[in-house]
Design a protein around this motif. Structure first.
Motif, PDB file in Angstrom:
ATOM      1  N   VAL A  15       0.837  -1.204   0.000  1.00  0.00           N
ATOM      2  CA  VAL A  15       0.000   0.000   0.000  1.00  0.00           C
ATOM      3  C   VAL A  15       0.872   1.254   0.000  1.00  0.00           C
ATOM      4  O   VAL A  15       0.542   2.265  -0.611  1.00  0.00           O
ATOM      5  N   GLN A  16       2.005   1.210   0.698  1.00  0.00           N
ATOM      6  CA  GLN A  16       2.848   2.382   0.870  1.00  0.00           C
ATOM      7  C   GLN A  16       3.893   2.526  -0.233  1.00  0.00           C
ATOM      8  O   GLN A  16       4.818   3.321  -0.109  1.00  0.00           O
ATOM      9  N   ALA A  17       3.769   1.784  -1.335  1.00  0.00           N
ATOM     10  CA  ALA A  17       4.691   1.911  -2.462  1.00  0.00           C
ATOM     11  C   ALA A  17       4.245   3.096  -3.317  1.00  0.00           C
ATOM     12  O   ALA A  17       3.384   2.969  -4.171  1.00  0.00           O
ATOM     13  N   PHE A  18       4.806   4.263  -3.030  1.00  0.00           N
ATOM     14  CA  PHE A  18       4.365   5.481  -3.680  1.00  0.00           C
ATOM     15  C   PHE A  18       5.037   5.647  -5.036  1.00  0.00           C
ATOM     16  O   PHE A  18       5.934   4.903  -5.411  1.00  0.00           O
ATOM     17  N   ALA A  19       4.606   6.691  -5.752  1.00  0.00           N
ATOM     18  CA  ALA A  19       4.985   6.846  -7.154  1.00  0.00           C
ATOM     19  C   ALA A  19       6.453   7.235  -7.318  1.00  0.00           C
ATOM     20  O   ALA A  19       6.982   8.052  -6.571  1.00  0.00           O
ATOM     21  N   HIS A  20       7.078   6.652  -8.340  1.00  0.00           N
ATOM     22  CA  HIS A  20       8.424   7.042  -8.746  1.00  0.00           C
ATOM     23  C   HIS A  20       8.310   8.153  -9.791  1.00  0.00           C
ATOM     24  O   HIS A  20       7.438   8.121 -10.642  1.00  0.00           O
ATOM     25  N   PHE A  21       9.236   9.100  -9.743  1.00  0.00           N
ATOM     26  CA  PHE A  21       9.300  10.149 -10.757  1.00  0.00           C
ATOM     27  C   PHE A  21      10.759  10.388 -11.143  1.00  0.00           C
ATOM     28  O   PHE A  21      11.619  10.573 -10.266  1.00  0.00           O
ATOM     29  N   GLN A  22      11.012  10.371 -12.442  1.00  0.00           N
ATOM     30  CA  GLN A  22      12.300  10.850 -12.924  1.00  0.00           C
ATOM     31  C   GLN A  22      12.262  12.386 -12.893  1.00  0.00           C
ATOM     32  O   GLN A  22      11.282  13.000 -13.308  1.00  0.00           O
ATOM     33  N   VAL A  23      13.323  12.973 -12.392  1.00  0.00           N
ATOM     34  CA  VAL A  23      13.373  14.427 -12.245  1.00  0.00           C
ATOM     35  C   VAL A  23      14.449  15.004 -13.154  1.00  0.00           C
ATOM     36  O   VAL A  23      15.573  14.488 -13.206  1.00  0.00           O
ATOM     37  N   ILE A  24      14.107  16.063 -13.888  1.00  0.00           N
ATOM     38  CA  ILE A  24      15.091  16.929 -14.535  1.00  0.00           C
ATOM     39  C   ILE A  24      14.640  18.351 -14.231  1.00  0.00           C
ATOM     40  O   ILE A  24      13.588  18.788 -14.712  1.00  0.00           O
ATOM     41  N   MET A  25      15.403  19.047 -13.408  1.00  0.00           N
ATOM     42  CA  MET A  25      14.941  20.302 -12.832  1.00  0.00           C
ATOM     43  C   MET A  25      15.995  21.403 -12.984  1.00  0.00           C
ATOM     44  O   MET A  25      17.087  21.306 -12.426  1.00  0.00           O
ATOM     45  N   PRO A  26      15.671  22.447 -13.734  1.00  0.00           N
ATOM     46  CA  PRO A  26      16.600  23.569 -13.879  1.00  0.00           C
ATOM     47  C   PRO A  26      16.468  24.559 -12.718  1.00  0.00           C
ATOM     48  O   PRO A  26      15.466  24.569 -11.999  1.00  0.00           O
ATOM     49  N   GLU A  27      17.479  25.400 -12.566  1.00  0.00           N
ATOM     50  CA  GLU A  27      17.409  26.454 -11.555  1.00  0.00           C
ATOM     51  C   GLU A  27      16.259  27.408 -11.830  1.00  0.00           C
ATOM     52  O   GLU A  27      15.663  27.965 -10.907  1.00  0.00           O
ATOM     53  N   THR A  28      15.955  27.625 -13.099  1.00  0.00           N
ATOM     54  CA  THR A  28      14.871  28.514 -13.492  1.00  0.00           C
ATOM     55  C   THR A  28      14.266  28.026 -14.797  1.00  0.00           C
ATOM     56  O   THR A  28      14.934  27.323 -15.566  1.00  0.00           O
ATOM     57  N   ASP A  29      13.010  28.398 -15.035  1.00  0.00           N
ATOM     58  CA  ASP A  29      12.379  28.030 -16.300  1.00  0.00           C
ATOM     59  C   ASP A  29      12.302  29.214 -17.263  1.00  0.00           C
ATOM     60  O   ASP A  29      11.770  29.081 -18.358  1.00  0.00           O
ATOM     61  N   VAL A  30      12.833  30.369 -16.837  1.00  0.00           N
ATOM     62  CA  VAL A  30      12.882  31.562 -17.685  1.00  0.00           C
ATOM     63  C   VAL A  30      14.264  32.186 -17.556  1.00  0.00           C
ATOM     64  O   VAL A  30      14.661  32.638 -16.472  1.00  0.00           O
ATOM     65  N   VAL A  31      15.006  32.201 -18.668  1.00  0.00           N
ATOM     66  CA  VAL A  31      16.378  32.705 -18.663  1.00  0.00           C
ATOM     67  C   VAL A  31      16.400  34.155 -19.141  1.00  0.00           C
ATOM     68  O   VAL A  31      15.751  34.508 -20.128  1.00  0.00           O
ATOM     69  N   THR A  32      17.165  34.986 -18.430  1.00  0.00           N
ATOM     70  CA  THR A  32      17.341  36.395 -18.798  1.00  0.00           C
ATOM     71  C   THR A  32      18.815  36.663 -19.080  1.00  0.00           C
ATOM     72  O   THR A  32      19.689  35.853 -18.722  1.00  0.00           O
ATOM     73  N   PRO A  33      19.128  37.795 -19.718  1.00  0.00           N
ATOM     74  CA  PRO A  33      20.538  38.104 -19.998  1.00  0.00           C
ATOM     75  C   PRO A  33      21.406  38.215 -18.745  1.00  0.00           C
ATOM     76  O   PRO A  33      22.636  38.105 -18.845  1.00  0.00           O
ATOM     77  N   LYS A  34      20.800  38.411 -17.579  1.00  0.00           N
ATOM     78  CA  LYS A  34      21.585  38.528 -16.347  1.00  0.00           C
ATOM     79  C   LYS A  34      22.222  37.213 -15.939  1.00  0.00           C
ATOM     80  O   LYS A  34      23.252  37.196 -15.256  1.00  0.00           O
ATOM     81  N   LYS A  35      21.593  36.084 -16.315  1.00  0.00           N
ATOM     82  CA  LYS A  35      22.136  34.764 -15.952  1.00  0.00           C
ATOM     83  C   LYS A  35      21.879  33.811 -17.098  1.00  0.00           C
ATOM     84  O   LYS A  35      20.783  33.259 -17.224  1.00  0.00           O
ATOM     85  N   LYS A  36      22.892  33.612 -17.927  1.00  0.00           N
ATOM     86  CA  LYS A  36      22.737  32.799 -19.125  1.00  0.00           C
ATOM     87  C   LYS A  36      23.052  31.325 -18.899  1.00  0.00           C
ATOM     88  O   LYS A  36      22.632  30.474 -19.687  1.00  0.00           O
ATOM     89  N   SER A  37      23.789  31.015 -17.850  1.00  0.00           N
ATOM     90  CA  SER A  37      24.135  29.618 -17.556  1.00  0.00           C
ATOM     91  C   SER A  37      23.249  29.097 -16.437  1.00  0.00           C
ATOM     92  O   SER A  37      23.117  29.741 -15.388  1.00  0.00           O
ATOM     93  N   VAL A  38      22.637  27.942 -16.664  1.00  0.00           N
ATOM     94  CA  VAL A  38      21.669  27.380 -15.728  1.00  0.00           C
ATOM     95  C   VAL A  38      22.072  25.953 -15.376  1.00  0.00           C
ATOM     96  O   VAL A  38      22.439  25.163 -16.257  1.00  0.00           O
ATOM     97  N   MET A  39      22.008  25.627 -14.086  1.00  0.00           N
ATOM     98  CA  MET A  39      22.309  24.275 -13.626  1.00  0.00           C
ATOM     99  C   MET A  39      21.034  23.437 -13.631  1.00  0.00           C
ATOM    100  O   MET A  39      19.962  23.898 -13.233  1.00  0.00           O
ATOM    101  N   PHE A  40      21.162  22.190 -14.087  1.00  0.00           N
ATOM    102  CA  PHE A  40      20.056  21.227 -14.110  1.00  0.00           C
ATOM    103  C   PHE A  40      20.419  20.044 -13.213  1.00  0.00           C
ATOM    104  O   PHE A  40      21.545  19.543 -13.266  1.00  0.00           O
ATOM    105  N   ASN A  41      19.449  19.599 -12.420  1.00  0.00           N
ATOM    106  CA  ASN A  41      19.632  18.426 -11.565  1.00  0.00           C
ATOM    107  C   ASN A  41      18.750  17.290 -12.057  1.00  0.00           C
ATOM    108  O   ASN A  41      17.594  17.518 -12.436  1.00  0.00           O
TER     109      ASN A  41
END
Length: 251
Positions: A15-41
């Motif tokens: 019953v307690q076997a909860f859902a698995h999710f693959q994650v790909i998550m950036p620092e932000t979903d909107v990039v501006t000229p102030k920060k062009k490089s984004v880390m993804f986990n």
């Protein structure tokens, strides 16, 4: 009595076997000229519960799609440990305006409790420098969710709508699991509140209103047309079409 306790323990475990999710998550979903490089986990986990983290071996593929062209991200991947398990990250530098669609195709993960191999093909869309073009493009992945709502610049309470495709065709009645990446440490009043479930219509279209700010994962689960052998036995494959979107709260 001992046998009753044993079977009760097995039942509660299932019953307690909860859902698995693959994650790909950036620092932000909107990039501006102030920060062009984004880390993804990237990691494989139960996002609402913030664990446990499962072992994620090196992905079979990681790519970014931009204006119809695909670029491999595999040379950028760096392995790391999260709660003692392998996970991955990479940094990407945005150069041109438009929508960038990042995807990861993980290797198969065997879940003994379900006697199933799991592979969740996952995407996230990041807008570059304000040109909103390309976010709704199908990529031709074996399984994918094509967003019908622009998948960035969303507020909590917004409704996200997507279409589930398998081999390029809509999946009628697809079951879509929904979870918040729960960094807010929200408490679920019951186990049923951890993973939300919605059904797609005959065209594979589903909708869900996001009640909290944060990253939300949408996972359409599909029984794949392949099996994988392990120890001489053939096991089914749970293929997931996954997309992550971020809902913003008030500041």
């Amino acid at each position: 009595m001992r046998r009753t306790v044993f079977f009760l323990a097995v039942f509660l475990s299932a019953v307690q076997a909860f859902a698995h999710f693959q994650v790909i998550m950036p620092e932000t979903d909107v990039v501006t000229p102030k920060k062009k490089s984004v880390m993804f986990n990237m990691l494989f986990t139960h996002p609402f519960e913030q664990g446990p983290v499962m072992e994620m071996v090196k992905p079979k593929a990681a790519d970014v799609y931009f204006k119809g062209k695909k670029e491999s991200l595999m040379p950028l991947l760096k392995q790391k440990k999260v709660d003692g398990k392998s996970a991955w990250d990479f940094s990407y530098t945005f150069k041109k305006p438009g929508d960038y669609i990042f995807t990861v195709t993980p290797d198969y993960y065997f879940e003994p409790a379900e006697e199933t191999f799991i592979q969740h093909i996952t995407k996230v869309v990041v807008n570059g420098f304000g040109m909103e073009e390309g976010w709704d493009a199908p990529l031709g992945l074996k399984a994918e969710i094509v967003p019908l709502t622009r998948p960035y610049g969303l507020w909590k309470g917004n409704v996200f709508t997507g279409q589930v495709l398998y081999k390029g065709k809509p999946v009628a009645g697809a079951e879509v699991e929904v979870e918040l990446f729960n960094t807010k440490k929200l408490h679920a009043p019951t186990d049923a509140h951890i993973t939300q479930v919605v059904k797609a219509d005959k065209n594979g279209v589903f909708s869900y209103a996001m009640p909290y700010d944060g990253w939300w994962g949408f996972a359409a689960l599909i029984e794949d047309d392949v099996t994988i052998k392990k120890d001489g036995k053939a096991y089914p494959v749970e293929l997931g079409a996954l997309i992550w979107v971020k809902a913003y709260g008030e500041k």
